[in-house]
Every structure is written in C-alpha cells, then in structure tokens.
Write a protein that holds these residues in place. Sequence first.
Motif, short mmCIF file in Angstrom:
data_model
loop_
_atom_site.label_atom_id
_atom_site.label_comp_id
_atom_site.label_asym_id
_atom_site.label_seq_id
_atom_site.Cartn_x
_atom_site.Cartn_y
_atom_site.Cartn_z
N ILE A 96 0.50 -0.60 0.07
CA ILE A 96 0.16 -0.17 0.11
C ILE A 96 1.22 1.39 0.13
CG2 ILE A 96 -2.04 1.13 1.23
CD1 ILE A 96 -1.24 -2.29 1.96
N VAL A 97 1.01 1.80 -0.88
CA VAL A 97 1.69 3.34 -0.94
C VAL A 97 0.50 4.64 -0.59
CG1 VAL A 97 2.28 5.04 -2.42
CG2 VAL A 97 3.07 2.10 -2.91
N ASN A 98 1.22 5.32 0.19
CA ASN A 98 0.72 6.23 1.02
C ASN A 98 1.52 8.10 0.21
OD1 ASN A 98 -0.73 9.04 2.41
ND2 ASN A 98 -0.74 6.84 4.09
N VAL A 99 1.04 7.93 -0.33
CA VAL A 99 1.56 9.91 -0.62
C VAL A 99 0.77 10.49 -0.16
CG1 VAL A 99 2.35 11.85 -2.20
CG2 VAL A 99 1.64 8.86 -2.66
N MET A 100 1.42 11.25 1.29
CA MET A 100 0.97 11.60 2.56
C MET A 100 0.76 13.01 1.80
SD MET A 100 2.89 10.66 6.07
CE MET A 100 4.61 10.18 5.18
N ARG A 101 -0.61 13.83 2.11
CA ARG A 101 -1.07 15.05 2.51
C ARG A 101 -1.86 15.72 3.43
NH1 ARG A 101 -6.65 14.54 -1.60
NH2 ARG A 101 -7.41 16.34 -0.08
N GLY A 102 -1.72 17.33 3.92
CA GLY A 102 -2.47 17.60 4.66
C GLY A 102 -3.69 17.35 5.17
N GLY A 103 -3.59 16.90 6.68
CA GLY A 103 -4.47 17.28 7.31
C GLY A 103 -5.03 17.38 8.53
N PRO A 104 -6.24 17.02 9.61
CA PRO A 104 -6.81 16.40 9.49
C PRO A 104 -8.16 16.51 8.66
CG PRO A 104 -7.32 17.48 11.33
CD PRO A 104 -6.29 18.08 11.08
N GLY A 105 -9.32 15.78 8.48
CA GLY A 105 -10.59 15.91 7.52
C GLY A 105 -9.92 16.24 5.92
N LEU A 106 -10.27 16.76 5.63
CA LEU A 106 -10.11 16.99 3.84
C LEU A 106 -8.31 17.73 3.69
CD1 LEU A 106 -11.34 15.98 1.22
CD2 LEU A 106 -12.01 18.43 1.27
#
Lengths: 359, 242
Positions: A96-106
């Motif tokens: 599983i690849v996770n290309v992380m972005r800002g959070g929380p929520g959207l």
Amino acid sequence: MTGNEAMAEGAIQAGCRFYAGYPITPQNEFTSYMAKRMPEVNGIFIQAESELAAINMVFGASAAGARAMTSSSSPGISLKQEGISYIAGAELPAVIVNVMRGGPGLGNIWPAQSDYFQATRPGHGDYHSIVLAPYSVQEAHEFMFLGFDLADKYRTPAIVLSDGMLGQMMEPLLVRSRELGVGREKLQTPNSLPVRQAGKLQTKSWALTGCKGREPNIVKSFYMLEGDLEKFNLTLQKKYKAICQKEQRYEGLFLDDAKIILVAYGTMARIAKSALHSLRKKGKKIGLIRPITLWPFPQKPFTQYSMPHTRYLVIEMSYGQMLEDVRLAVNGKSPIEFLGRSGGGIPAEEEIIDFVNRQ
Amino acid sequence: MEKTFKKPQSLRDISTHYCPGCGHGIAHRLIAEVVDELEIRERVIGVAPVGCAVIAYDYWDFDCSEAAHGRALAVATGIKRVRPQNIIFTYQGDGDLAAIGTNETIHAANRGENVTVIFINNAIYGMTGGQMAPTTLLAQKTVTSPEGRQERLHGYPLKISEILASLRAVKYVERVSLDSPKEIIEAKKAVKLAFQNQIDNIGFSLVEILSPCPTYWDMSPKEAMDWIRDVMAKEFPLGRIK
C-alpha cells in the motif's frame, strides 16, 4: 520521472500484476501510470469505485496469489484501514503506497508527514504493517521491490510511506531491476501469468487456485471458537517479533562524534541532510539518524548513541508523531528537542540551522 | 440397494450452527449440488460474507475466502481478474449486499464482472440479533423498528435485484424462494444457470433467494415458510427479472 511514476514502475518491475486505485491528489500520476503500464505486462488495472473497493480488490487478488497493490493519499488511506486490517488478519501480502497530504479531514494537498501514526499504529486489532519511508525518487522506486519481497516473505501488508513532495518531484532514475529482482518471479503464481513463464514460477501454497489435487484452502481472519483467536494472535506476534529483529533499517551519518543528532525520515530527512552539511562545514558536531523502516522502528542507533551529553532534534512535517517512537527508543537517556510544522508548512534548512544554533 | 440420495461431495459432513428452520442450510446444499453437477468443485472459489453465513467455508468443501462486511464483490473482482479460469461466486445476505455493500454490488455489476452472486434475502439482520434490513417489509417488526417498518421513517423495502437488472452489463437476475419443495427445485435451476453463465463467459449473474429466518421473524419454521409465500413474495415477486 516523478516519484509517483517511479514507484509505479518499481511495482511493475517487482512483479506486481494487480493494481486497484481511486483518484486522489497528490498520488494521481500513480494511477494513470498503472492504467497505461499494466496492460503492457499482462497485468490488471482497475479504477475502483472507492478506496474501500480498491483495498478489498487487492485482498482478493492477493488471496488468488498475485502480487497486488493499491495507492492513495491520507484521507483515502483512512478508508483503506479496514481492508488493511483484514489483509493482516488473513495473512495476505500486499503493498500500500501512501502519498501523504495535509490533514485532518480533507486538509489540503500539500506534502505532510501526518500519517506516521496511521501507518505505524494502524486500524483495528493487534497487527502491524511493515512501513518503509523512502527519501528520494530512486529509493521510492527501489522500496517497491523491498516492499513486495517483505510482504511475501512475512505474508503481511507493507506500506510505502511517501508524501506529496516525493510523489510529485522529478529526479533521474537508475533502473536496476535485474540486480534487485531477488525472489520476485518465483513468488508469482503459474496461471496468473503467461504460460511461457510458467516453468520457472511457483505457486503460493496457501493461495486460492481451486482445490484440484489438494485439500481446500481458506483465506480468513475469523476465529470464533474460544481460544482460537488468542492462539492465532500469538502466531502473529511471533512473526512481528521476527520482523523487529531482522528488518530494522536506518541510515546514520556522523554519529560517532555527534553532540546533536538530527532525526528525520522521508522528505524531511533530505532537508535535514542539507542542514547537517551546512552545520558540519561550520564545525558543529552534528549527526543524523534517518529511520528507513518506521515499523519496525530502528532501535539500535538510539540504544548505541543515547548518552547524557548528546541531544536529539526530531524534525517532522507533523506536530510530533515519530517523536513518540524516538522518546521510547531514547528512554530518557538524552534530552530530545522537536521541530515540526504541518498543514503545508515544511521546516526549512535555515529553520533547522537556527534551531541548532540556539541550543 | 443403490443409494439415490447422497450428500454432495462439495458439502462437508458436519452439523451446522444455523437455527432450526433457517434457509441457509438449504441454500448451501443447492450450491454444493450445482457445483458437483457442473463438475467445477476443483476450480470454484467461494466468497463468504459477514452475517450468519460468515463461516459458510466450514460447510463447503472447496476453496473459499472471507470478505469484510459488504466487500464480497470487491474481493470476488480481485480473485476473478487474477484467475479468470476459476469459477467465483459470492454468497451474501441483504445487509451485506444491499446496505453496507451497495456500492461494491452496483459497481461490480456495472463493470459486468463475470461472477455469480447468490443473494440471500431474509428481510432481517440475523447474525447481530434481528435488526431492520434494507429489505425488511413495511410494518415488519424488528429490534430496531419495534413499531414495525414505517415508510416515513425508514423508506421502503429496497429492491436491489430490480435496480441491478436495469444495468446494461448485468446478464441474468432471478428471484426464487425456499418456501416449498417446488420452489426449491426452481431455486436450484436458477443457481445452476447463474453458474453456467459464468462458465460460458456470459457475465454478471445474480440469484436472489427469499429465505426464512424463523428466529428473528418470531415464527415457527412452518409459519416462516408460509409467510414467505403469502407476504414476502407479494413484495418481492418471484421469477426472472432479467
């Protein structure tokens, strides 16, 4: 190539023949690359109706014996957590690849490292995923090989934890699949690939292939009878212990004479490295520990270098997630400082240098 | 003397955990008989749901996978795409297929996955203790609709088979019942056709089976069978939908 494309090509060359994904920024290059590339290698690409469907398609494809994967970004990974728990519980390999972005929520679509917790302390139940944190396009590409090999070896999910910066960034790529091709072909199943290759392939003995000539195989994570689940969980724990013993990976720089040790992974480690070299040039005794496996977390360098006179500076694109593991590993033997930003902010080289100079 | 009525090879010789009068045992057996008759036991792969039939793989004697609640058709999609030469079926209840898994159901059907779906409609959540299902009838009492299902609060019984039949990629949909030996024979014919379609690469086939749950309908097994015929089949008419 962008990091996303380099990872996708890495998966293909590692023998991945099943990909299911759902659009989400900043990992979309991954999905479109797979859509074009999978048919060229007789593999399967499915744009799923949701992240839930995608991860469960991966469950099915992996149960059927194929090297299978999905990719997404933070909010999408939250949706996949249920499926990842089932994959761990059914002892299936998957990447599983996770290309992380800002959070929380959207949140937003800027790079972040705010999913350290959901990668290393995942969904429901007592399980772990192996978590690999690349810090360059080259490494992101090559960790797909490592991810599939570890996933197959231990029959467990492996997460490649990237971020929006690494996913979108373009760097030259040296393709070394022949050197890195350890074990990947022999782990494929015969009838999921063209017949001409079948001779050198082996079946995964537990895979669902139809019960011809053997007792039926069952892929499941359900243990209803009293005592059965505890017994099964203990076998999982034994496996996790073996992974902890054998698979810890990190990079250490200038640790022997370091008075201050920077700790950073992924994109943040690149910036930390630049700061390290600038500070070294000015005669500062600075070192770096770059965890490569986030689970299992590399304990060894922290055990070895934690003295009362060394200080740690943990730097993250989050408000202190890996920090908790560093604290556990250092176990009070050295003071620990923290520098972190998130939600679009990335600690810059100058900020790190200023922080160190104030110490 | 020759034995004319035998246990199917695809069914293990063990007692089940189902309640007296439950329809799952009959449905399991119909599938096992069909798998034997079509000689596909060695290449069939079943996908069991979350629900009363969660351990269906303990009763069938062929390869099976579990699936998370509602995700059976996503799992089946993954298996079938990797192994198109195998015969893949899902066995799902109304909560699994038509509530939590509606999205997976509709999209697998719309992609025209060449799989077989056996959909057990008993108008209730059995495993968890008799809650209202998407297929619960109006006025039917459940533990989460104690005054009976009301259209104003809960909407109408969801006719997922009719919805699926409207999709171009869906090839075969039939609703059958287990309320009498005659209907059980019809049910078996439908199940067999749904498997045969997959063998012939025709595409997505679904059989909805109206099945009794005397325990959570608060009826005797015989009353439950009668209720299917006299009440449930009025809301969910039997026969070929597509």
